[in-house]
Every structure is written in structure tokens, then in C-alpha cells.
Design a protein around this motif. Sequence first.
Motif, PDB file in Angstrom:
ATOM      1  N   HIS A  49     140.484  20.709 -17.329  1.00 39.65           N
ATOM      2  CA  HIS A  49     141.351  19.660 -16.811  1.00 39.65           C
ATOM      3  C   HIS A  49     141.867  20.028 -15.438  1.00 39.65           C
ATOM      4  O   HIS A  49     142.251  21.164 -15.192  1.00 39.65           O
ATOM      5  N   PRO A  50     141.886  19.070 -14.533  1.00 46.43           N
ATOM      6  CA  PRO A  50     142.443  19.353 -13.206  1.00 46.43           C
ATOM      7  C   PRO A  50     143.933  19.505 -13.264  1.00 46.43           C
ATOM      8  O   PRO A  50     144.586  19.101 -14.226  1.00 46.43           O
ATOM      9  N   SER A  52     147.782  18.828 -12.602  1.00 45.65           N
ATOM     10  CA  SER A  52     148.600  17.638 -12.427  1.00 45.65           C
ATOM     11  C   SER A  52     150.054  18.008 -12.518  1.00 45.65           C
ATOM     12  O   SER A  52     150.470  18.715 -13.430  1.00 45.65           O
ATOM     13  N   GLU A 364     144.923  23.612  -4.960  1.00 41.95           N
ATOM     14  CA  GLU A 364     145.096  24.085  -6.333  1.00 41.95           C
ATOM     15  C   GLU A 364     145.619  25.516  -6.350  1.00 41.95           C
ATOM     16  O   GLU A 364     145.525  26.253  -5.372  1.00 41.95           O
ATOM     17  N   THR A 395     147.403  16.542  -6.772  1.00 43.02           N
ATOM     18  CA  THR A 395     146.840  16.508  -8.115  1.00 43.02           C
ATOM     19  C   THR A 395     145.327  16.383  -8.062  1.00 43.02           C
ATOM     20  O   THR A 395     144.757  15.843  -7.123  1.00 43.02           O
ATOM     21  N   GLY A 396     144.685  16.875  -9.098  1.00 45.74           N
ATOM     22  CA  GLY A 396     143.248  16.724  -9.230  1.00 45.74           C
ATOM     23  C   GLY A 396     142.446  17.822  -8.568  1.00 45.74           C
ATOM     24  O   GLY A 396     142.975  18.744  -7.958  1.00 45.74           O
ATOM     25  N   THR A 397     141.132  17.714  -8.702  1.00 48.40           N
ATOM     26  CA  THR A 397     140.218  18.680  -8.103  1.00 48.40           C
ATOM     27  C   THR A 397     140.214  18.538  -6.589  1.00 48.40           C
ATOM     28  O   THR A 397     140.787  17.605  -6.033  1.00 48.40           O
ATOM     29  N   ARG A 412     142.478  16.079  -2.301  1.00 46.20           N
ATOM     30  CA  ARG A 412     142.786  16.248  -3.723  1.00 46.20           C
ATOM     31  C   ARG A 412     142.487  14.927  -4.400  1.00 46.20           C
ATOM     32  O   ARG A 412     142.962  13.871  -3.976  1.00 46.20           O
ATOM     33  N   TYR A 415     144.757  12.534 -10.337  1.00 44.98           N
ATOM     34  CA  TYR A 415     144.634  12.795 -11.780  1.00 44.98           C
ATOM     35  C   TYR A 415     145.653  11.961 -12.535  1.00 44.98           C
ATOM     36  O   TYR A 415     146.820  11.871 -12.146  1.00 44.98           O
ATOM     37  N   ASN A 416     145.213  11.330 -13.609  1.00 41.55           N
ATOM     38  CA  ASN A 416     146.108  10.666 -14.555  1.00 41.55           C
ATOM     39  C   ASN A 416     147.018   9.647 -13.877  1.00 41.55           C
ATOM     40  O   ASN A 416     148.222   9.603 -14.118  1.00 41.55           O
TER      41      ASN A 416
END
Length: 480
Positions: A49-50, A52, A364, A395-397, A412, A415-416
Amino acid sequence: MKKQNFKIYALTALLIGFYSCNSNDEVVTDSAAGASQFKVINVTHHDGHPFSTGNSTNSPTGKYVANPGGGVMMQAFYWDVPSGGTWWNTVGTKVTEWSNAGIGSIWLPPASKAQNGAFSMGYDPTDYFDFGDYNQNGSIETRFGSKTELVSLITKAHTENMQVYADIVINHNSGGQLENNPFTGTQTYTNFTGVASGKFPRTSADFYKNSFGNNDEGAFGGFPDLCHAAPNVQNWLWLRTDGVGKYYKNTMKFDGWRFDYVKGFGSWVVRDWNTNVGGFSVGELWDSNVNTLNDWANNANSSVFDFACYYKMNDAFDGNNLALLNDDMMWKRNPYKAVTFVTNHDTDEIWKKELAYAYILTHEGYPTIFYRDYEEWLNKTKMNNLIWIHNNKATGTTSILYADNDEYVARRNGYNGNPGLVVYINNSSVWQERWIQTNWANAQIKDFTGASTWLPTTQADKWVKIQCPPNGYSVWSINM
């Protein structure tokens, strides 16, 4: 690790072992008129999971996440902080402001009594259970204050929804009494049976050379080298309910650990500590080799400081070669176990710190802010802005969109429900502009740093032109 007096660029041996990760290069052509072609460099994808931090919130218990995957750590000390027993109180005056800024955790210096008593920074530990309440080694209080003041600081941090990490020095001890050592045939300073707390008594049988062998992975500075294979050491460090780890966690209420000089003992030590004690942990493995960092983190079941990222940032920003940011780093290899940093109490070599903080606070990993950078040396308003961006947008990759000597652009991917961001870093002396591909179609975006006043709208194919100030950075996301 103790204070270092050498320069990073003199450590040529440490600069060996960087590995490049360029497996996803592709050419992307902009279909819009006037947009130039360029290569999407080193698009990184991670398993699992990335990261967040969730959606933006102002609730007092949900502003950030104090763990890898969200939040920001403050290293709440520097080398040779003022002596006199005032430091715990000094930090205590800061935690509300830090919490309001979105800092989710604080890393404290070694809290127990060390050989140099009130003058020690704590990296020469004598009595792990003397937090400034016993008269030994020339003082009652530690350099930082009393046990009562430490407990008050930890309590206040928890009230502010912050975690507190203890700096744990378990490679070596100092301040023991002389004893006849049957393993060396000489007298050694390895008798710690008379520590004032009466806890964790130890003798030459608990230090190398002993019945378990001549040495382990490494000794430091001539200090007696603690033997983690000895049952007495294991019991007192992490097995006993009244031992060091569980006392720190359950009685003193520390939430996690920064393990000093983990090159000096096996990764299994940290793994066993984490299994039996719990809490967040990060190891100081001073090595630029990503494979070494990643192997240790996996074997120890722990986070690790991303020295690979640190050295690459130093070379990229101060050496005017941002293309080096394409190279492999721990946050790319294993982001949930990478703790990124720009400065710490041992080493302060990066001159273009604002660019480096813009990098770690938009990428990240679990970013760490250094006390003096935040409180004394850099623009706090800009730092707070980056912390907000990290907690609300990063957020995210990660996809690296462009990099050359002067410019670096990364995305980035969100995510979500959080849209993510695009960060643009400019290491040149003039404004720069560049067409980039976002994840957003027909959306108005803005620079959340305020450096640019542009309010461009992305095209249907998600391309847009953005800009970046000289020797600065901009961070773009949907204007919402």
C-alpha cells in the motif's frame, strides 16, 4: 553515534555502493501545441500500500499520523545542547507549537545517567535506570534535567498527540568500576554491579571478550562492548518486565526507539527487542549502500535512517547535479522502513537545506526535522508550510518526471481520494518553467508554497505548464 569531526565528502569509502534504479524509463510526448518532449525518468513503483496521511483534518487527534506512512519527526536536540539540567523543560515549551505545526513525534537524546554525569550527551551510558534522580557520576540530574522533568515532558507530548522516541545506546557502556577480568587476564572497567538504581548489574561476563567469544560485529571508541548473547544482558535489556525496554515503554511511557550505532551488534538484537517490547524503532546504520540499509531493516524488522538519500542529496544539491536524485535510495527501495533526514547531531554537510527539506517532505519515507534547522537556522514559516504539504498532500507512490543538473520534477500519485502533488525543485539562479504530465484532467492547480501566483488548468490529457523560483521549489496540487 557520537559527534563526528570529519566531512562527508572526505568519506570516499562511504560513497561507494550506490545503486541505480532505472527500470521504467519511457518517452512521453505532449500532444498540446508548444509543449516539449522529455523523458519520464525512473518512474518508481512500490509493492504494498502506498503512503497516505489521509485527507486534511483539523481535529486535535487526527492532524497527522505519527509513524512511517505519515507525519513528521522532530530530532529534539543537537550536539552539546546547554548543560545545567534545563533541556527537558526547554523542549517542553516547544511541543504545543510543534504539534500545531503538524509534527507528530519527537526523538529525545539518551535520557539516562552516563559516565560524564551532568556534562554528558548520554552516549556513554552507565545506569539505564537513572533518569536524573540518583547521585552518581558527579551529579543527580543528567545534562538534560531530572526524571520528574522528563516525565512531565513525555506527558505533555502525549497530551499534544505526539509520540516520544528514546535514543537507546546498547552497543557499549562506560563508567564501570575496575575488576579483575578472567577473560583478559587484566583489570577492566566492566563492573557495573554498584549502579545506584540497583538494576541491570553486570560484570566482565557481560562484555566481550568473554565466554561467548572475543567480539561481535563491532566495538566503539574503546568503550566496554556489551555482549547481547549473554542471558543477563538479554534479560535486562528486553526480556524482563522490569528491564530497560519494558520499563522505558510501560513506566516512562516512551513510544519507540532510535538505536545508536547498530553496526556494533547483530540485527537480531533489534528484532528481538521489537518482538518483546514493541513500539516504533529506527536504527542508525551509517552506510550509503542501499542494499546494506535494506537488508538490515528487513532483518531487524525496523526502520533505518536513509543515509543513501542523505549522501545523494548532498551531492545533488550542493554539487549542482539534481540528476543524481534518480539514483537508488532507501525510501525508493522500502519506503515504510526509511527515515529521511537533512541534518542530525552528528553530521551537517548539506548547504542548500531548504531544497533538501522540500525533497524529503514531499517524497515517501518518514521525514525528520533537525531542531536547530527548525528553531534557529531556517525560515520557520516555510518549514511549517512544507510540513503542512507533507501531511495533507504527499500521498501515494512517486514518479520522477524530469531531472537534470538544475531541475527536478516528481509526482506523488495520490491515494484514497487524496490527489497527491507535483514538486518542482530549481537549483539554478533563474525562474524555470516546464510542461509536465499530472494525474488530473481539466483541473485548476496552484502552487501551495505561494512562490508562484499561477493558477493553470490542466489539459484533457493531463498536461500543464508549471514554474519554479530560482534556488527554490514549488509544490502543485488541485486548487481545493
